[in-house]
Design an enzyme around this catalytic site. Sequence first.
Site, PDB file in Angstrom:
ATOM      1  CD  GLU A  83      -2.129  -1.157   2.975  1.00 48.84           C
ATOM      2  OE1 GLU A  83      -3.137  -1.805   3.202  1.00 48.84           O
ATOM      3  OE2 GLU A  83      -1.524  -0.500   3.835  1.00 48.84           O
ATOM      4  CB  CYS A  97       2.408   7.134   3.836  1.00 47.87           C
ATOM      5  SG  CYS A  97       2.641   5.820   5.044  1.00 47.87           S
ATOM      6  CB  CYS A 104       5.514  -6.171   8.673  1.00 46.78           C
ATOM      7  SG  CYS A 104       6.776  -5.520   9.801  1.00 46.78           S
ATOM      8  CB  CYS A 108       3.439  -4.156  16.193  1.00 46.77           C
ATOM      9  SG  CYS A 108       5.204  -3.791  16.011  1.00 46.77           S
ATOM     10  CB  CYS A 111       0.614  -3.005  13.340  1.00 45.08           C
ATOM     11  SG  CYS A 111       1.005  -2.603  11.631  1.00 45.08           S
ATOM     12  N   GLY A 149       5.710  -2.663   6.475  1.00 42.85           N
ATOM     13  CA  GLY A 149       7.065  -3.177   6.584  1.00 42.85           C
ATOM     14  C   GLY A 149       7.973  -2.384   7.494  1.00 42.85           C
ATOM     15  CB  SER A 201       7.284   2.737  16.169  1.00 41.70           C
ATOM     16  OG  SER A 201       6.936   3.277  14.921  1.00 41.70           O
ATOM     17  CB  CYS A 319       0.329   0.630   9.116  1.00 46.89           C
ATOM     18  SG  CYS A 319       1.631  -0.510   8.698  1.00 46.89           S
TER      19      CYS A 319
HETATM   20  N1  SAH Z   1       7.834  -0.614  10.861  1.00 46.66           N
HETATM   21  C1  SAH Z   1       7.950   0.809  10.949  1.00 46.66           C
HETATM   22  C2  SAH Z   1       7.172   1.572   9.879  1.00 46.66           C
HETATM   23  C3  SAH Z   1       5.739   1.144   9.586  1.00 46.66           C
HETATM   24  S1  SAH Z   1       4.441   1.551  10.705  1.00 46.66           S
HETATM   25  C4  SAH Z   1       7.508   1.271  12.320  1.00 46.66           C
HETATM   26  O1  SAH Z   1       6.897   0.505  13.036  1.00 46.66           O
HETATM   27  O2  SAH Z   1       7.809   2.419  12.673  1.00 46.66           O
HETATM   28  C5  SAH Z   1       4.343   3.276  10.798  1.00 46.66           C
HETATM   29  C6  SAH Z   1       3.598   3.754  12.049  1.00 46.66           C
HETATM   30  O3  SAH Z   1       2.199   3.451  11.979  1.00 46.66           O
HETATM   31  C7  SAH Z   1       4.111   3.086  13.300  1.00 46.66           C
HETATM   32  O4  SAH Z   1       4.425   4.050  14.272  1.00 46.66           O
HETATM   33  C8  SAH Z   1       2.923   2.227  13.728  1.00 46.66           C
HETATM   34  O5  SAH Z   1       2.917   2.060  15.088  1.00 46.66           O
HETATM   35  C9  SAH Z   1       1.751   3.032  13.243  1.00 46.66           C
HETATM   36  N2  SAH Z   1       0.508   2.264  13.152  1.00 46.66           N
HETATM   37  C10 SAH Z   1       0.367   0.965  12.822  1.00 46.66           C
HETATM   38  N3  SAH Z   1      -0.926   0.607  12.850  1.00 46.66           N
HETATM   39  C11 SAH Z   1      -1.627   1.706  13.199  1.00 46.66           C
HETATM   40  C12 SAH Z   1      -3.021   1.967  13.387  1.00 46.66           C
HETATM   41  N4  SAH Z   1      -3.925   1.030  13.218  1.00 46.66           N
HETATM   42  N5  SAH Z   1      -3.381   3.229  13.757  1.00 46.66           N
HETATM   43  C13 SAH Z   1      -2.457   4.202  13.909  1.00 46.66           C
HETATM   44  N6  SAH Z   1      -1.141   4.009  13.718  1.00 46.66           N
HETATM   45  C14 SAH Z   1      -0.725   2.774  13.382  1.00 46.66           C
END
Ligand code: SAH
Length: 329
Positions: A83, A97, A104, A108, A111, A149, A201, A319
Amino acid sequence: MDLDLLERTLAELGEPAYRTRQVWQWTAAGAASFEQMTNLPRRLRVALAEAVPFSTLTVEDEARASDGTVKVLLQTADGRPLEAVLMRYRDGRRSLCLSSQSGCPLTCTFCATGQMRFGRNLSAWEILDQALHFRRMTPVDHCVFMGMGEPLMNLDAVLAACRRLPDLGISSRHTAVSTVGWIPGIERLAAEALPLRLALSLHAASPELRSALMPVNDRYPLADVLAACERFYARKRRRIFVEYVMLKGVNDSVGQARELAAILDPTIFKVNLIPYNPTATGLEGSTPGAIAAFAAELERHGLGATVRLTRGREIAAACGQLAAGAARG
Ligand code: SAH
């Protein structure tokens, strides 16, 4: 566009080396086909259109929100989903973005991407083609690697893409790489000449809670990650943005804000509180009141805190949400 394939094809066609540069200049400026590249001989444009796919990606789905956000679900030639999102801000900024991987490998819990199966690393061309997709729509000037990712697990391809983003209008200073805290990658970025911004993060100051939300914390504990970030700052003199997703009743109390303020040096870190986009994880986002109280507590301790503008929520722009939705059918 796969520029390696382009270069090979041009060589086979007996074309001079400068043709690669010509094609790239058109492409980076938003051309939509070889046909538009009018300083190339017509027969060459036709030959290239047959031999070199204009993009390494195909568009599977597109969603547009009323705030101007555009999200695309893309697919690689071998059928991997990914995406990318375009965000338009009132001050005129156009920010992309981008994804660095399909799926990934990290898991987490909050996510949507973390709940999918990991596909593979994306190539530099597959990363650039996400940006080029939007460049054909509008001029662009900022970029964050906050799509699917973990960019620091695919750093060679991410850096190769970042070296070319300025040709699209996105300088390295306006490019941020977001990480869960993958220490070897933070160290490489610190030694790297490109002035990329680093975003971390973090999501929980307590080791137990952070490990529960982000299992990678067992491998790279937060204290070590923060030390690596401090070395990054010492080297690059660029503030690090801490991302902190606000989860109701999980990490959003005023006491937890105090814990966070206690571990972050305000000269090095700024906190960006992220309203949670609910996904199929069962977790809920904090209330606006809880987010405001959390931010106020950080500020009281001298730590800069902002609340991220939520863009494109109605189109599930967080994400992994589109790809995960497509996988669920
Ligand atoms: N792997 C990297 C980059 C991808 S995620 C990282 O974790 O930083 C980018 C950001 O989106 C991260 O801070 C993640 O915590 C956040 N994120 C993931 N799912 C989300 C959601 N459902 N709502 C808001 N932020 C989210």
